[in-house]
Enzyme design. Structure first.
Site, short mmCIF file in Angstrom:
data_model
loop_
_atom_site.label_atom_id
_atom_site.label_comp_id
_atom_site.label_asym_id
_atom_site.label_seq_id
_atom_site.Cartn_x
_atom_site.Cartn_y
_atom_site.Cartn_z
N ASN A 174 39.51 45.53 36.77
CA ASN A 174 38.83 44.26 36.52
C ASN A 174 37.35 44.37 36.90
OD1 ASN A 174 39.95 44.40 39.17
ND2 ASN A 174 39.87 42.19 39.43
N ILE A 175 36.53 43.80 36.03
CA ILE A 175 35.07 43.82 36.19
C ILE A 175 34.60 42.38 36.19
CG2 ILE A 175 32.88 44.67 35.24
CD1 ILE A 175 34.83 46.96 36.03
N GLU A 176 34.14 41.93 37.36
CA GLU A 176 33.78 40.51 37.49
C GLU A 176 32.30 40.27 37.17
OE1 GLU A 176 35.26 39.34 41.38
OE2 GLU A 176 37.30 39.26 40.56
N CYS B 256 39.57 41.34 32.65
CA CYS B 256 40.75 41.80 33.40
C CYS B 256 41.01 43.29 33.17
CB CYS B 256 41.97 41.00 32.97
SG CYS B 256 41.95 39.28 33.46
N GLU C 62 43.86 44.99 32.55
CA GLU C 62 44.74 45.42 31.47
C GLU C 62 44.08 45.29 30.10
OE1 GLU C 62 44.96 42.93 33.64
OE2 GLU C 62 46.79 41.75 33.30
N CYS D 241 47.53 37.46 33.34
CA CYS D 241 47.07 36.10 33.04
C CYS D 241 47.37 35.75 31.59
CB CYS D 241 45.58 35.96 33.35
SG CYS D 241 44.51 36.72 32.11
N CYS E 124 45.36 37.65 28.92
CA CYS E 124 45.83 39.04 28.75
C CYS E 124 47.14 39.08 27.99
CB CYS E 124 45.98 39.72 30.11
SG CYS E 124 44.38 40.19 30.81
N1 THU Z 1 42.85 39.71 36.98
C1 THU Z 1 43.17 40.80 36.22
O1 THU Z 1 42.43 41.80 36.20
N2 THU Z 1 44.30 40.77 35.51
C2 THU Z 1 45.16 39.72 35.47
O2 THU Z 1 46.07 39.69 34.66
C3 THU Z 1 45.01 38.64 36.45
C4 THU Z 1 43.66 38.49 37.00
C5 THU Z 1 41.60 39.73 37.77
C6 THU Z 1 40.53 38.83 37.23
C7 THU Z 1 39.71 38.57 38.47
O3 THU Z 1 38.77 39.64 38.59
C8 THU Z 1 40.70 38.68 39.61
O4 THU Z 1 41.86 39.29 39.07
C9 THU Z 1 41.06 37.34 40.21
O5 THU Z 1 41.47 36.44 39.24
#
Ligand code: THU
Length: 138
Positions: A42-44, A53, A55, A88, A91
């Site tokens: 995940n890259i915020e 996200c 995946e 999520c 995704c």
């Molecule tokens: N996140 C994912 O990478 N995949 C998911 O399916 C659920 C959420 C990440 C997004 C964000 O960077 C962190 O988790 C918190 O929501």
């Protein structure tokens, strides 16, 4: 490659996460039928909605390299959480289109994993096929 090895690879992918806001690392690892593996993390972003996200990152990378759903053997998604990480909604929608509905999707944490598929994670999904009925008289 065994499922546990794929989970271990996904944890390696999680080390590459960029998570200055949530501090919640998620890792994904795609195993392709040619034996190649692709990591995603995940890259915020400060504009939170622009976050990507783990995946989706992994699957988009595979498609960018020319792979398609029939080339994908399995996908592992991991997070350091209990119970298991659960993809999520955004995704699930993307994976429902870009993975075969019966491709194994492994959800893992440090000492446990479960094997599901997109048919179970997003039943009755909205797909390209759904669009073909848009010209019906209602
Ligand atoms: N996140 C994912 O990478 N995949 C998911 O399916 C659920 C959420 C990440 C997004 C964000 O960077 C962190 O988790 C918190 O929501």
């Amino acid at each position: 490659m065994k499922y546990q090895e794929l989970v271990n690879e996904a944890f390696k992918a999680a080390e590459k996460a960029y998570v200055p806001y949530s501090h919640f690392r998620v890792g994904a690892c795609l195993l392709l039928k040619d034996g190649k593996i692709i990591h995603g993390a995940n890259i915020e972003n400060a504009a939170y909605g622009s976050t990507m996200c783990a995946e989706r990152n992994a699957v988009y990378q595979a498609y960018c390299q020319g792979y398609r759903k029939d080339d994908i053997e399995a996908l592992a998604i991991v997070g350091d959480c209990t119970p298991l990480i659960s993809p999520c909604g955004a995704c699930r929608q993307v994976l429902a289109e870009l993975l075969d509905p019966y491709t194994p999707v492994i959800l893992g944490c440090k000492d446990y994993f479960e094997v599901l598929n997109m048919n179970e994670l997003l039943p009755r999904s909205f797909t390209g096929d759904s669009l073909s009925c848009s010209n019906q008289d209602l």
